[in-house]
Design a protein around this motif. Structure first.
Motif: not given
Length: 367
Positions: A173-176, A245-250
């Motif tokens: 949802d943009g936050h998680r 989404y892969d870019r978002v995973i720290p």
């Protein structure tokens, strides 16, 4: 049309089909359920033009085959309120449906079957089979992170990725962000990415159980169809591009701690009682072998809890929306959880110790 059926045989498919039917409809016929009876049995169809569900039941006796549409909620409420093991007889008389069970009699209005819409059969270019339990697990592990009414409409749903030997679901949802994958015995000429709308995801999860029985999936350009034998579920797909989404995973977080999942969930739930009702922020203070959880609110009330954890490293203080953390702890499958952090402004990665099927990313908040 004239047939009879036991209350129990009718109730389960009717309850699931009625779940698809919206209470407030633009077209009156959409609040109805379509009942079709042949010698082989009975089918019930409900739709809201985006999602369609067909449930099947075996009838005890069919005197006259036929089809009719009746108000879904009223029919379900009548069936629920009848005594267990009731035998219900349906008869179409003068354009209305008469239900009889024991000494009870109900007359329901109908609308023409010709007005009842069906989701057009597009071209299915891929069909495959998955264990129901696998698909249900993937949906349940990620669907909580779907957006509710985001203007970025493609976030109001779940990404289903299918590739050779792997199935993956992603929601954000943009936050998680929630990502879960499982291996599966499927072969595809090319990988497929589908965005299933929020309502379709929730209805599909209700249909599935944890068994190894197969669910047949048919994928089209703009719809997905799932067939379990008892039910046929069809949903239109969201036309849009899901974020990378892969870019978002720290990656590269240097502060990793392990905690008991149930204990941490209880502590967060208690601390949340005194958090700001609007923002629901809590502060986590990471120290050697200890995690301090703190919350306060505009009324100057405060909560503080300490929980023992496995951690050696630098201290760190970071804020989160407590609801996002609790949501992840509710769906994690293990007794313990692992959280990886780098600094107060970077997202946290939550997963099973050592990594598992599912990964969860939660953005921090400034407190």
């Amino acid at each position: 049309m004239k047939f009879s059926i036991s209350r129990e045989a009718l109730l389960r498919p009717l309850t699931l089909v009625a779940g698809v039917v919206e209470r407030r409809q633009t077209l009156p016929v959409l609040s109805n359920v379509l009942i079709e009876v042949q010698d082989g049995g009975l089918s019930l169809t409900g739709t809201d033009l985006e999602v369609e569900l067909i449930g099947r039941a075996t009838t005890d006796l069919v005197d006259e085959p036929g089809s009719v549409t009746v108000p879904a909620r009223k029919l379900m409420d009548i069936c629920k309120s009848l005594p267990d093991q009731s035998e219900i007889s349906f008869t179409l008389e003068d354009g209305r449906v008469v239900l009889r069970a024991g000494r009870s009699r109900f007359t329901l209005s109908t609308l023409p079957v010709a007005e009842f819409p069906n989701i057009e059969d597009g071209h299915n270019d891929t069909t495959l089979s998955l264990p129901r339990g696998t698909l249900k697990y993937l949906i349940d592990a990620t669907s909580f992170a779907m957006a509710q009414q985001d203007v970025r409409y493609y976030l109001n749903g779940m990404l289903l990725e299918l590739a050779n030997h792997v199935v993956r679901t992603v929601a954000t949802d943009g936050h998680r962000l929630a990502v879960c994958e499982r291996s599966a015995e499927i072969e595809l000429a090319e990988a497929r990415k589908l965005i299933i709308p929020r309502k379709g995801v929730l209805e599909l999860s209700r249909l599935l159980d944890g068994s190894e029985e197969p669910v047949e999936l048919a994928l089209g350009a703009n719809h997905i169809r799932a067939n379990t034998g008892e039910f046929t579920f069809t949903s239109k797909l969201v036309d849009g591009k899901f974020p990378d989404y892969d870019r978002v995973i720290p990656k590269g977080g240097d502060k990793t701690f392990i905690a008991e999942r149930g204990e941490l969930r209880q502590i967060l739930a208690r601390t949340a009682i005194l958090s700001n009702e609007k923002y629901r922020g809590v502060r986590l203070q990471l120290e050697e072998n200890n995690l301090k959880v703190m919350a306060n609110n505009p009324e100057q009330e405060e909560a503080e809890e300490n929980v023992g954890i496995e951690y050696t490293g630098d201290a760190l203080e970071i804020g989160f929306n407590v609801g996002y953390l609790i949501d992840v702890l509710n769906v994690l499958d293990a007794d313990r959880m692992q959280m990886t952090l780098s600094d107060a402004n970077s997202s946290a990665l939550m997963e099973e110790p050592g990594g598992g099927d599912a990964r969860y990313v939660v953005m921090p908040m400034r407190l």
